[in-house]
Design a protein around this motif. Structure first.
Motif, mmCIF file in Angstrom:
data_model
loop_
_atom_site.group_PDB
_atom_site.id
_atom_site.type_symbol
_atom_site.label_atom_id
_atom_site.label_comp_id
_atom_site.label_asym_id
_atom_site.label_seq_id
_atom_site.Cartn_x
_atom_site.Cartn_y
_atom_site.Cartn_z
ATOM 1 N N ILE A 1 42.564 -21.017 -32.298
ATOM 2 C CA ILE A 1 41.544 -20.333 -33.096
ATOM 3 C C ILE A 1 40.833 -19.240 -32.308
ATOM 4 O O ILE A 1 40.664 -18.119 -32.793
ATOM 5 C CB ILE A 1 40.530 -21.357 -33.643
ATOM 6 C CG1 ILE A 1 41.210 -22.260 -34.682
ATOM 7 C CG2 ILE A 1 39.315 -20.657 -34.249
ATOM 8 C CD1 ILE A 1 40.377 -23.445 -35.123
ATOM 9 N N LEU A 2 40.403 -19.560 -31.090
ATOM 10 C CA LEU A 2 39.558 -18.616 -30.357
ATOM 11 C C LEU A 2 40.353 -17.746 -29.386
ATOM 12 O O LEU A 2 40.299 -16.520 -29.456
ATOM 13 C CB LEU A 2 38.455 -19.384 -29.613
ATOM 14 C CG LEU A 2 37.392 -18.535 -28.917
ATOM 15 C CD1 LEU A 2 36.755 -17.533 -29.863
ATOM 16 C CD2 LEU A 2 36.320 -19.434 -28.308
ATOM 17 N N LYS A 3 41.119 -18.371 -28.523
ATOM 18 C CA LYS A 3 41.929 -17.580 -27.580
ATOM 19 C C LYS A 3 42.930 -16.705 -28.334
ATOM 20 O O LYS A 3 43.118 -15.522 -28.006
ATOM 21 C CB LYS A 3 42.654 -18.508 -26.608
ATOM 22 C CG LYS A 3 43.454 -17.800 -25.533
ATOM 23 C CD LYS A 3 44.134 -18.825 -24.623
ATOM 24 C CE LYS A 3 44.996 -18.155 -23.573
ATOM 25 N NZ LYS A 3 45.709 -19.166 -22.748
ATOM 26 N N GLY A 4 43.553 -17.267 -29.354
ATOM 27 C CA GLY A 4 44.525 -16.501 -30.131
ATOM 28 C C GLY A 4 43.903 -15.268 -30.766
ATOM 29 O O GLY A 4 44.445 -14.162 -30.679
ATOM 30 N N LYS A 5 42.752 -15.455 -31.400
ATOM 31 C CA LYS A 5 42.089 -14.316 -32.033
ATOM 32 C C LYS A 5 41.566 -13.322 -31.004
ATOM 33 O O LYS A 5 41.584 -12.106 -31.226
ATOM 34 C CB LYS A 5 40.960 -14.808 -32.941
ATOM 35 C CG LYS A 5 41.444 -15.481 -34.221
ATOM 36 C CD LYS A 5 40.278 -15.905 -35.095
ATOM 37 C CE LYS A 5 40.744 -16.373 -36.471
ATOM 38 N NZ LYS A 5 41.446 -17.659 -36.453
ATOM 39 N N PHE A 6 41.105 -13.828 -29.882
ATOM 40 C CA PHE A 6 40.537 -12.962 -28.840
ATOM 41 C C PHE A 6 41.585 -11.983 -28.317
ATOM 42 O O PHE A 6 41.376 -10.762 -28.314
ATOM 43 C CB PHE A 6 39.996 -13.837 -27.699
ATOM 44 C CG PHE A 6 39.236 -13.087 -26.643
ATOM 45 C CD1 PHE A 6 37.855 -13.022 -26.667
ATOM 46 C CD2 PHE A 6 39.907 -12.464 -25.598
ATOM 47 C CE1 PHE A 6 37.155 -12.333 -25.687
ATOM 48 C CE2 PHE A 6 39.221 -11.772 -24.612
ATOM 49 C CZ PHE A 6 37.835 -11.707 -24.661
ATOM 50 N N PHE A 7 42.719 -12.501 -27.881
ATOM 51 C CA PHE A 7 43.702 -11.624 -27.242
ATOM 52 C C PHE A 7 44.506 -10.801 -28.253
ATOM 53 O O PHE A 7 44.955 -9.690 -27.928
ATOM 54 C CB PHE A 7 44.606 -12.419 -26.299
ATOM 55 C CG PHE A 7 43.879 -12.793 -25.027
ATOM 56 C CD1 PHE A 7 43.617 -11.826 -24.069
ATOM 57 C CD2 PHE A 7 43.421 -14.083 -24.822
ATOM 58 C CE1 PHE A 7 42.921 -12.142 -22.906
ATOM 59 C CE2 PHE A 7 42.730 -14.414 -23.666
ATOM 60 C CZ PHE A 7 42.472 -13.434 -22.704
ATOM 61 N N THR A 8 44.656 -11.304 -29.486
ATOM 62 C CA THR A 8 45.299 -10.481 -30.506
ATOM 63 C C THR A 8 44.392 -9.307 -30.870
ATOM 64 O O THR A 8 44.860 -8.168 -31.044
ATOM 65 C CB THR A 8 45.641 -11.316 -31.744
ATOM 66 O OG1 THR A 8 46.433 -12.440 -31.344
ATOM 67 C CG2 THR A 8 46.445 -10.502 -32.747
#
Length: 256
Positions: A114-121
Motif C-alpha cells: 500500500i505505502l511503499k508501492g504507491k510511494f515509489f510508483t
C-alpha cells in the motif's frame, strides 16, 4: 465527453475492482492506458474486455511492492504512448485481523504493497511528468480516517494514513512541476478484494450487512470510485491538489 483524448494513463491494480472500472472509464473518454497487477493472465483478459482493438490498453505485470515494478509501468507508458499524463496508484490489499494477532509478515504486506508501492510508483511517474505536468490519484481509505470495530485493520489503516500524508507532502513538492496529487478514500466497495479472505458464500452473506453502515444506504460500487478518480485526474480539477476526497456514502460525515 472525452476529457482524456490524447492522454496516457498508468493504473496499478488495474485487473479488477476499482482499477478495472477506472481503466474502462479512461478508455471510454479517449485515453490510452497501461494496467498493472500481479496476474498477467487476468490483466490480459481485462485489456481485451476493455479494448477489443488492442490498441489502447497494454499490460505491465509485477508486484508493486518492488520499486522496479512501478518504474517498469511508467516506462511502458512512455515507450508505448510517448508520454505519461496520469498515474492512478490504486493497488492495495485488505484482510481484517485483530491487532493482537497481526504478525510482522502481515505488517510488511500492508506497508510494502500500500505505502511503499504507491510511494515509489509516484516517484517514477513524477520523474516522467516533471517537464510536462500531470496528475496522480491515489486510492487511500476511509479506514485511515476512521476506525471500524467490525473490521480491525490497524496495519492497513496505518499504511493508508501514510498514503494520505504523502498526498499532502507531494502536493507541495510537485506543485512547481505542475503535477497535482490527490486521493480518494473509499468506504465499503463491492470488489473482488473480499474474495481474497472470504468464501463466495461468505461474501454473499456478509457484504449486504454493510449496506446500512453507509448513511446513503448502500455499499459502494467500483464505478462510484472510478468517477471520483477521473474527476481528480481531469482538467476540471485543475485547481485541486493535496486533497483526500471521501467516497464513502456519508460514513465520515457522522452516524444516523
Amino acid at each position: 465527453m472525452e476529457r482524456f483524448t490524447g492522454k496516457a494513463v498508468a493504473i496499478t491494480g488495474g485487473g479488477s475492482g476499482i482499477g478495472k472500472a477506472t481503466a474502462a472509464r479512461f478508455v471510454a473518454e479517449g485515453a490510452r492506458v497501461v494496467i498493472n497487477g500481479r496476474d498477467v493472465a487476468k490483466l490480459e483478459a481485462t485489456a481485451r474486455e476493455i479494448d477489443p482493438s488492442g490498441r489502447n490498453v497494454v499490460v505491465s505485470a509485477g508486484d508493486i511492492a518492488d520499486p522496479a515494478t512501478g518504474a517498469a509501468l511508467v516506462e511502458a507508458a512512455v515507450s508505448r504512448f510517448g508520454q505519461l499524463d496520469v498515474l492512478v496508484n490504486n493497488a492495495g490489499v485488505f484482510n481484517p485481523k485483530p491487532f493482537l494477532e497481526l504478525t510482522e509478515a502481515d505488517y510488511d504486506w500492508y506497508l510494502d504493497t500500500i505505502l511503499k508501492g504507491k510511494f515509489f510508483t509516484a516517484q517514477a511517474a513524477a520523474k516522467a511528468m516533471k517537464d510536462r505536468g500531470g496528475a496522480i490519484v491515489q486510492t487511500g481509505s476511509m479506514w485511515a480516517i476512521q476506525a471500524i470495530g467490525a473490521t480491525p485493520s490497524a496495519a492497513y489503516s496505518a499504511a493508508n494514513a501514510g498514503v494520505h500524508a504523502m498526498v499532502r507532502n507531494l502536493a507541495i513538492e510537485l506543485a512547481p512541476f505542475k503535477i497535482r496529487i490527490n486521493a480518494v478514500a473509499p468506504a465499503v466497495i463491492e470488489t473482488p478484494v473480499y474474495s481474497t479472505f472470504m468464501s463466495a458464500q461468505q461474501v454473499r452473506d456478509v457484504l449486504p450487512t454493510f449496506n446500512a453502515f453507509h448513511p446513503l444506504g448502500r455499499n459502494g460500487q467500483p464505478g462510484d470510485v472510478a468517477e471520483a478518480i477521473l474527476f481528480l485526474a481531469s482538467d476540471q480539477a485543475a485547481w485541486i491538489t493535496g486533497t483526500v476526497l471521501p467516497v464513502d456514502g456519508g460514513v465520515t460525515a457522522g452516524r444516523q
